[in-house]
Design an enzyme around this catalytic site. Sequence first.
Site, PDB file in Angstrom:
ATOM      1  N   ASN A   1       6.420 -11.502  -1.126  1.00  0.00           N
ATOM      2  CA  ASN A   1       7.588 -10.680  -2.383  1.00  0.00           C
ATOM      3  C   ASN A   1       8.263 -11.266  -3.025  1.00  0.00           C
ATOM      4  OD1 ASN A   1       8.415  -7.670  -1.542  1.00  0.00           O
ATOM      5  ND2 ASN A   1       7.450  -8.616  -3.565  1.00  0.00           N
ATOM      6  N   GLY A   2       8.361 -11.114  -4.247  1.00  0.00           N
ATOM      7  CA  GLY A   2       9.220 -11.589  -5.235  1.00  0.00           C
ATOM      8  C   GLY A   2       9.397 -12.743  -6.374  1.00  0.00           C
TER       9      GLY A   2
ATOM     10  N   GLY B   1       0.791  -4.027  -5.181  1.00  0.00           N
ATOM     11  CA  GLY B   1       0.208  -4.692  -5.230  1.00  0.00           C
ATOM     12  C   GLY B   1      -1.368  -4.478  -4.940  1.00  0.00           C
TER      13      GLY B   1
ATOM     14  N   TYR C   1      12.257   4.003  -7.719  1.00  0.00           N
ATOM     15  CA  TYR C   1      11.369   3.504  -8.082  1.00  0.00           C
ATOM     16  C   TYR C   1       9.775   2.882  -7.512  1.00  0.00           C
ATOM     17  CZ  TYR C   1       6.025   3.231 -10.617  1.00  0.00           C
ATOM     18  OH  TYR C   1       5.189   2.550 -10.884  1.00  0.00           O
TER      19      TYR C   1
ATOM     20  N   CYS D   1       4.567  -7.003  -4.946  1.00  0.00           N
ATOM     21  CA  CYS D   1       3.485  -7.718  -3.629  1.00  0.00           C
ATOM     22  C   CYS D   1       3.962  -7.272  -2.424  1.00  0.00           C
ATOM     23  CB  CYS D   1       3.254  -9.270  -3.528  1.00  0.00           C
ATOM     24  SG  CYS D   1       2.736 -10.018  -4.821  1.00  0.00           S
TER      25      CYS D   1
END
Length: 510
Positions: free
Chosen positions: A121-122, A45, A261, A18
Site C-alpha cells: 500500500n503506497g 481497493g 476521507y 490498496c
Amino acid sequence: MSAPFPGVKGSDRPREACGVFGVFAPEEDVASLTYFGLYALQHRGQESAGIAVGDGDSLLVYSNLGLVNQVFDEKVLGGLAGHLAIGHVRYSTTGSSGKLENAQPAFMTRRDGGGIALGHNGNLVNTLELAHELDADGIEIDATTDSHLVCALLAQQETSDLVEAWRLVAPKLQGAYSITAMDEKRVMAIRDPYGVRPLVIGRLPSGGWVFASETCALDIIGAAFIRDVEPGELVVADENGLRSHQLSEAPPRLCVFEFVYFARPDSTLMGRSVYSVRRAMGKQLADEAPADADLVIAVPQCATAAAQGYADRAGLPYADGIIVNRYVGRTFIQPTQSLREQGVRMKLNPMPEVIEGKRLVVVDDSIFRGTTTREVVDMLRRAGAREVHLRVSSPPVKWPCFYGIDIPSRDELVGAFRDVEQIRELIGADSLGYLSLDGMLTSTGAPTERFCHACFSGGYPIDIPPETALTKNVLEVPRAAFNGNGAKRLPVSAAAAHAESTLPGLSEEG
Ligand code: SF4
C-alpha cells in the site's frame, strides 16, 4: 468536463492505493481470516484481490481482478491451506489496473529456490531507478508495478534470510510503503521511514499475530489492536513470536487524508478514532465557517461524522438529506450518454421531504474536480432547497499526491488555481467555506508536525522526481523515453515549484 460517473474514468473521488493484511496463526484457518480482513479493507481497493498462504515448506498465491467476494469463494479458500498468509486489495497508482499480472500479492522466486510474496500500500517515487537496477542485472518481470519491483529486488539478494534482504533493499526505496510480505515460514510488516500509509499489529485470541492497513480489519476477525507498526520498522511474526527491527528513522508523516476521507470511520489511526476526529473537524469547521441556516446535512458517506459535528457545534438540527446507494461499486459497463448526464444520481438521491424550503448547510469531506459537488448542489436545489451553503471539512486540494493516492492533476483540481469565491461560483452554492489547514491538523489531536498534508499545502515530505518518472504507467513505456538514466530526484524545496510548473498529473483514471 470529466464525467462524475461512479467508478468510471473521470470519477470525482480520490482513490486509495490498496489495503494489506497478514497473519501468522498455526491454530487458525488463515485463508479465511485473510478473506475477512480483506473484506473489511475493500474500501481501499476494488480492482483486484489476492491471498498468499504458506505452510512452512511452500507458498501458494491466488489473485484475480475484481472485488474480494468475486475473486474468492469457499472452494478457492479451501485450497489455500497453511498457517501463515498475506492478502491484498488493489487500486492502481502504478501500472495498469486491468492487467492480471499486476494483481497482488506479488510473488518471486528467491535465489535459493524459495519464494517471497508481497502486498504493498503506497507508491514509490523512484520506480524507474529500481527498474533500471533490475534491468542492469538482466532481471525481467511481467508485472508493471512498483510493488513487483520491490519483490524482485528482495528475491535477487544473495541472502536467503528475508529480514537481511529487507535490510539491503529498504534503503533503496523512496516513497510511501506499508507492506506485508512472507516467505514459507514468516510473515512481516514493513512501513516506510515516514509512515505515510497506516499499518497496525493485532493479536488473535488463539495467540496468532495479525498485520493490517486499518484496525477495522482486526475487529472483523476478533483480533485485539496491539499497536501501530512504527515508521521505518520491520516486524516479523513466526513460530518464535513477534520481533521488531528498526530499519530507518525519519520524522513521521502520516497522510492526513486518511483521517479526512480514506480510512473507515470505525478504524483508529495513531490511537485516535477516525470517527471522533471527523466529528472534531466538523466542529472546528462550524467555528471557522458559520452559516445562517435551518438544517445540516452530509454528502454521504464519508462526511457524515463531520456534518454531525458541525450541527452539534452550530446548534442546528442534523438530518439525512441525501441517501446513498451503497451498492454502486466499480462498473465495467460504460454508461450511455443519458446515464452519464444523470451523473451523481446513480449514487446519491435527495430526500425532498427533508430539505424542501430549507436553508441547508451541506458538509462534504473534500472537493477535487468539483464536478460532483456542482451536481450535488444542483440536485439539492431541484429537490427544493431554498439555500445551499457548502462546508468542506478539509482545505482546498491544490496539489497532486505522489505517495499512493490517486488525486487528479493540478489542471483538473478546482481548488488549484482559484480562490474560494471563484470555486463557489463554479459549483453554484450560495456560500462556501473550507476548514483551514491548521484547523484540520489540530482536530486530529495529534502533534500537527506528524502529518503529510502536501496535497493541501504543497509541502512534500519526501523528495519527488520529475514528471517523466511519475506517470502511472511508468513501467509500460520504453525506458529510453526517460533518458535511459532513470529518475532524477528533486530536493524537497524544489519539488512543489516543479509540480506546479510541469506536472500533468499522475492518474489516468482518477
Ligand atoms: S499528498 Fe495528500 S493524499 Fe498524498 S500522502 Fe500527503 S496528505 Fe495524503
